[in-house]
Motif scaffolding. Structure first.
Motif, PDB file in Angstrom:
ATOM      1  N   ASP A 320       0.837  -1.203   0.000  1.00  0.00           N
ATOM      2  CA  ASP A 320       0.000   0.000   0.000  1.00  0.00           C
ATOM      3  C   ASP A 320       0.876   1.259   0.000  1.00  0.00           C
ATOM      4  O   ASP A 320       0.760   2.116   0.872  1.00  0.00           O
ATOM      5  CB  ASP A 320      -0.923  -0.004   1.223  1.00  0.00           C
ATOM      6  CG  ASP A 320      -2.221   0.762   0.964  1.00  0.00           C
ATOM      7  OD1 ASP A 320      -2.331   1.398  -0.101  1.00  0.00           O
ATOM      8  OD2 ASP A 320      -3.114   0.734   1.829  1.00  0.00           O
ATOM      9  N   PRO A 321       1.792   1.380  -0.966  1.00  0.00           N
ATOM     10  CA  PRO A 321       2.758   2.478  -0.940  1.00  0.00           C
ATOM     11  C   PRO A 321       2.139   3.856  -1.059  1.00  0.00           C
ATOM     12  O   PRO A 321       2.776   4.855  -0.734  1.00  0.00           O
ATOM     13  CB  PRO A 321       3.666   2.168  -2.145  1.00  0.00           C
ATOM     14  CG  PRO A 321       2.791   1.386  -3.076  1.00  0.00           C
ATOM     15  CD  PRO A 321       1.922   0.548  -2.180  1.00  0.00           C
ATOM     16  N   ILE A 444       0.967   0.564  11.632  1.00  0.00           N
ATOM     17  CA  ILE A 444       1.435   0.958  10.303  1.00  0.00           C
ATOM     18  C   ILE A 444       0.237   0.867   9.362  1.00  0.00           C
ATOM     19  O   ILE A 444      -0.188  -0.231   8.976  1.00  0.00           O
ATOM     20  CB  ILE A 444       2.573   0.047   9.816  1.00  0.00           C
ATOM     21  CG1 ILE A 444       3.721   0.036  10.833  1.00  0.00           C
ATOM     22  CG2 ILE A 444       3.079   0.517   8.455  1.00  0.00           C
ATOM     23  CD1 ILE A 444       4.801  -0.981  10.518  1.00  0.00           C
ATOM     24  N   THR A 445      -0.307   1.999   9.010  1.00  0.00           N
ATOM     25  CA  THR A 445      -1.524   2.043   8.201  1.00  0.00           C
ATOM     26  C   THR A 445      -1.279   1.426   6.827  1.00  0.00           C
ATOM     27  O   THR A 445      -0.294   1.722   6.150  1.00  0.00           O
ATOM     28  CB  THR A 445      -1.996   3.495   8.038  1.00  0.00           C
ATOM     29  OG1 THR A 445      -2.177   4.072   9.336  1.00  0.00           O
ATOM     30  CG2 THR A 445      -3.300   3.560   7.268  1.00  0.00           C
ATOM     31  N   GLU A 449      -2.351  -2.310  10.007  1.00  0.00           N
ATOM     32  CA  GLU A 449      -3.724  -1.834  10.208  1.00  0.00           C
ATOM     33  C   GLU A 449      -4.346  -1.534   8.844  1.00  0.00           C
ATOM     34  O   GLU A 449      -3.692  -0.943   7.976  1.00  0.00           O
ATOM     35  CB  GLU A 449      -3.759  -0.567  11.068  1.00  0.00           C
ATOM     36  CG  GLU A 449      -3.226  -0.735  12.484  1.00  0.00           C
ATOM     37  CD  GLU A 449      -4.230  -1.390  13.406  1.00  0.00           C
ATOM     38  OE1 GLU A 449      -5.362  -1.667  12.954  1.00  0.00           O
ATOM     39  OE2 GLU A 449      -3.896  -1.609  14.587  1.00  0.00           O
ATOM     40  N   PHE A 450      -5.592  -1.954   8.662  1.00  0.00           N
ATOM     41  CA  PHE A 450      -6.360  -1.671   7.447  1.00  0.00           C
ATOM     42  C   PHE A 450      -5.637  -2.104   6.166  1.00  0.00           C
ATOM     43  O   PHE A 450      -5.513  -1.331   5.207  1.00  0.00           O
ATOM     44  CB  PHE A 450      -6.719  -0.188   7.381  1.00  0.00           C
ATOM     45  CG  PHE A 450      -7.294   0.349   8.653  1.00  0.00           C
ATOM     46  CD1 PHE A 450      -8.510  -0.106   9.135  1.00  0.00           C
ATOM     47  CD2 PHE A 450      -6.598   1.282   9.408  1.00  0.00           C
ATOM     48  CE1 PHE A 450      -9.036   0.368  10.324  1.00  0.00           C
ATOM     49  CE2 PHE A 450      -7.122   1.769  10.608  1.00  0.00           C
ATOM     50  CZ  PHE A 450      -8.342   1.306  11.069  1.00  0.00           C
ATOM     51  N   LEU A 516      -6.422  -8.066  11.869  1.00  0.00           N
ATOM     52  CA  LEU A 516      -5.205  -8.727  12.335  1.00  0.00           C
ATOM     53  C   LEU A 516      -4.770  -9.823  11.369  1.00  0.00           C
ATOM     54  O   LEU A 516      -3.617  -9.863  10.936  1.00  0.00           O
ATOM     55  CB  LEU A 516      -5.421  -9.292  13.736  1.00  0.00           C
ATOM     56  CG  LEU A 516      -4.179  -9.788  14.495  1.00  0.00           C
ATOM     57  CD1 LEU A 516      -4.404  -9.741  15.994  1.00  0.00           C
ATOM     58  CD2 LEU A 516      -3.768 -11.198  14.083  1.00  0.00           C
ATOM     59  N   PHE A 517      -5.669 -10.704  11.001  1.00  0.00           N
ATOM     60  CA  PHE A 517      -5.291 -11.803  10.113  1.00  0.00           C
ATOM     61  C   PHE A 517      -4.901 -11.291   8.728  1.00  0.00           C
ATOM     62  O   PHE A 517      -3.939 -11.774   8.111  1.00  0.00           O
ATOM     63  CB  PHE A 517      -6.425 -12.824  10.013  1.00  0.00           C
ATOM     64  CG  PHE A 517      -6.561 -13.689  11.231  1.00  0.00           C
ATOM     65  CD1 PHE A 517      -5.561 -14.587  11.580  1.00  0.00           C
ATOM     66  CD2 PHE A 517      -7.682 -13.607  12.047  1.00  0.00           C
ATOM     67  CE1 PHE A 517      -5.679 -15.396  12.710  1.00  0.00           C
ATOM     68  CE2 PHE A 517      -7.808 -14.402  13.174  1.00  0.00           C
ATOM     69  CZ  PHE A 517      -6.802 -15.297  13.508  1.00  0.00           C
ATOM     70  N   GLN A 518      -5.616 -10.302   8.230  1.00  0.00           N
ATOM     71  CA  GLN A 518      -5.307  -9.773   6.902  1.00  0.00           C
ATOM     72  C   GLN A 518      -3.966  -9.045   6.877  1.00  0.00           C
ATOM     73  O   GLN A 518      -3.330  -8.945   5.822  1.00  0.00           O
ATOM     74  CB  GLN A 518      -6.438  -8.856   6.441  1.00  0.00           C
ATOM     75  CG  GLN A 518      -7.726  -9.606   6.111  1.00  0.00           C
ATOM     76  CD  GLN A 518      -8.922  -8.698   5.898  1.00  0.00           C
ATOM     77  OE1 GLN A 518      -8.761  -7.493   5.676  1.00  0.00           O
ATOM     78  NE2 GLN A 518     -10.117  -9.250   5.986  1.00  0.00           N
ATOM     79  N   ALA A 519      -3.507  -8.566   8.031  1.00  0.00           N
ATOM     80  CA  ALA A 519      -2.190  -7.927   8.097  1.00  0.00           C
ATOM     81  C   ALA A 519      -1.087  -8.897   7.711  1.00  0.00           C
ATOM     82  O   ALA A 519      -0.001  -8.486   7.288  1.00  0.00           O
ATOM     83  CB  ALA A 519      -1.935  -7.371   9.498  1.00  0.00           C
TER      84      ALA A 519
END
Length: 612
Positions: A320-321, A444-445, A449-450, A516-519
């Motif tokens: 997600d740069p 860290i967005t 996170e997200f 959390l899992f998607q991170a």
């Protein structure tokens, strides 16, 4: 007398607010939260990773004293009595079109990480007397400086007479005695000889050109904290002074040959305070060395620290740069308001390889917006007088000075590097920071996170061989490694979220667990808003997942968690997590705010048989 309603009363009509009154109210809230303490300041304070305390409230009693005026010692409020900064863009390939595009659209300074033979092509249409140039040629610094001066001479931008406009900037000689690994061999001696030779030449013939860069960013990029970065920079700067004066330069000449480079992060207050503290620290060194300024003027040349702030490499993400644009905007704002003399905004795609034209445009326009539209450069030291910023500046300076003194007691920077003192300290700080990142206390967005599992990866050209781009640690590196691992699987790993009860009861924890899992790149499949164990088990079986996580409220857990866990086990779940705290039969482990998220993810990969 009629008392006006609160919304129409001026501030003067409200009763005064005192720290004692704040303590009373804060204690009341803490007690309701189950926290018993006699000091709300201690209970609510936080500490940076290198030991600087951040209080929950500041007032006038926290002001450390008069910080002086901009352009006057101790230079806390700025090295110059006017605002503004150089917009400095970095280039790693000799692309004259890209360089010209920068200069025609707001860039006022070039940072060239190029080989000496590439400089004529890179600067073929550049008016060297109108901009500053900072070189970054590593072991070929002497050759690069010769090439730049030759170009300037050919174009009439340099001449023996000091009345003639000449090239300005920094030749980029190393100001540090070795590397973080303590490599103090022949290369270090060669660096010292180069620095001495260029410093003599600049001092005598090129007053607009500084010879030495004291680069503190490697200490930051190794995971160090702000106070440690500052202390290391002062120690390296003092070592450079000893080298130059030992070779015959006067102390004033030696001070005038140094430029300091610092990392600017998205923590705007720490960055502002760091740059202010750095000037104060260096002013103290100047004072001890007998190089002092006159109050109200710029002072003796070199007494004020010249600063180049670069947006942090460590904070940049490969995933997600686009979010990096926001990080660098905050960092640039902080660097400018903190008083940096030159600022470099790294393009948002710098972690991926060589930045493209769009990324370079956004980087320079970030500065243009802040300078031209927002008018940030019109105000000198806008944070000056803030109770918080002034106290933070003081506390950082004190902590950094203590670290600098420890390095000096160890024999100076060279010995401290060789003994492992510096690398050990930075490693310990990185370990603490890593734990905070793993527990998502330092979020860290877009990564921890997200995260966006559907993002389309960007690709960029590889950097030239030997380029320093990407060196050091990255805060997101462990989460990103797990994302890469998940992406590499033929079928993306998944976890079933067993949502128990109505949406209002399970949404908060289901969202938390999914995040959390998607991170770690693990997809989540959500069950329906049900309580029946049979329905939960059927949804799990249909999901194709092998691991489940219960998500609901504490009240519903009490009546349904164990039955749901048993049903999931019966449907083939090899592990059952529970979002929240509490022990229930059939539940293997818990995940909750502050838990080791990286540990949860690694365990999940292991449970699924994915080799790491």
């Amino acid at each position: 007398m009629t008392v006006p309603p609160e919304e129409s009363r001026s501030a003067a009509e409200f009763p005064p607010v005192t720290r004692d009154r704040w303590r009373e109210l804060a204690l009341g809230v803490l007690r309701k939260s189950g926290v018993e303490t006699g000091s709300p300041e201690e209970a609510l304070a936080s500490t940076t990773h290198d030991g600087v305390t951040i209080a929950p409230i500041y007032d006038a009693s926290d002001l450390p004293g008069d910080p002086g005026l901009p352009g006057a010692a101790p230079y806390v409020r700025g090295s110059r009595p006017e605002g503004g900064w150089e917009v400095r863009q970095r280039h790693e390939v000799p692309d004259p079109e890209a360089i010209l595009a920068d200069l025609e659209n707001g860039v006022t300074s070039l940072w060239l990480a190029l080989d000496p033979e590439d400089l004529p092509r890179a600067l073929e249409r550049v008016h060297l007397d109108m901009i500053s140039v900072t070189l970054d040629a590593g072991k070929r610094t002497r050759e690069a400086a010769e090439a730049l001066l030759a170009l300037a001479g050919e174009r009439g931008a340099s001449a023996p007479s000091r009345d003639t406009a000449e090239v300005s900037g920094t030749s980029g000689a190393s100001g540090g005695p070795g590397t973080l690994t303590g490599n103090l061999g022949a290369d270090t001696l060669a660096d010292a000889r180069t620095a001495i030779e260029l410093a003599r030449r600049c001092a005598e013939d090129h007053p607009g050109l500084r010879a030495v860069v004291v680069d503190a960013t490697p200490y930051h990029d190794a995971g160090g904290g702000d106070a440690e970065e500052l202390g290391c920079s002062v120690a390296a700067g003092v070592a450079a002074l000893r080298t130059l004066t030992g070779a015959g330069l006067t102390m004033e000449q030696a001070f005038g040959q140094l430029e300091f480079r610092y990392a600017a992060t998205a923590d705007q207050f720490l960055t502002i305070a760091k740059l202010r503290a750095a000037r104060r620290l260096w002013a103290r060194v100047a004072e001890v060395c007998g190089v002092s300024g006159v109050s109200g003027v710029s002072g003796v040349p070199g007494a004020a620290q010249r600063q180049h702030a670069v947006t942090s490499s460590a904070m940049m993400t490969a995933r997600d740069p686009w979010v990096n644009m926001l990080r660098t905007t905050l960092a640039c704002f902080a660097a400018g308001t903190g008083g940096a003399d030159a600022v470099t905004v790294q393009p948002f795609d710098t972690r991926l390889g060589l930045p493209d034209a769009f990324a370079r445009r956004i980087a320079r326009n970030t500065q243009s917006l802040l300078v031209e539209e927002a008018g940030v450069a019109r105000v000198i030291d806008p944070a000056g007088g803030s109770f918080y910023v002034e106290r933070l500046t003081e506390d950082l300076a004190v902590k950094a000075w203590e670290w600098f003194q420890e390095i000096e007691r160890a024999g100076g920077m060279a010995d401290a590097l060789a003994s492992g003192l510096v690398s050990g300290r930075l490693a310990a700080t990185w370990e603490r920071r890593s734990a905070a990142i793993a527990g998502r206390r330092d979020p860290i967005t877009g990564v921890s996170e997200f995260p966006d599992l559907a993002e389309r990866p960007l690709s960029r050209r590889a950097r030239p061989a030997g380029s320093a781009g990407g060196a050091g640690v990255h805060y997101a590196q462990e989460f990103e490694a797990l994302r890469d691992l998940a992406d590499a699987q033929e079928t993306r790993p998944r976890v079933f979220l067993a949502t128990i009860g109505p949406v209002a009861s399970h949404t908060a924890r289901a969202s938390f667990a999914a995040n959390l899992f998607q991170a770690g790149g693990i997809a989540t499949v959500t069950g329906g808003a049900v309580t029946d164990p049979g329905e939960i088990a059927a949804a799990f079986a249909a999901s194709g997942a092998r691991i489940a996580c219960l998500c609901s409220s504490d009240r519903l857990y009490a009546g349904h968690a164990e039955a749901a866990a048993a049903a999931l086990r019966g449907a083939g779940a090899i592990k059952v997590w529970l979002a929240g705290k509490g022990d229930f039969e059939g539940v293997d482990a818990n995940l909750y705010a502050g838990c080791d998220a990286l540990g949860v993810l690694r365990t999940t990969f292991d449970d699924l048989g994915v080799a790491r």
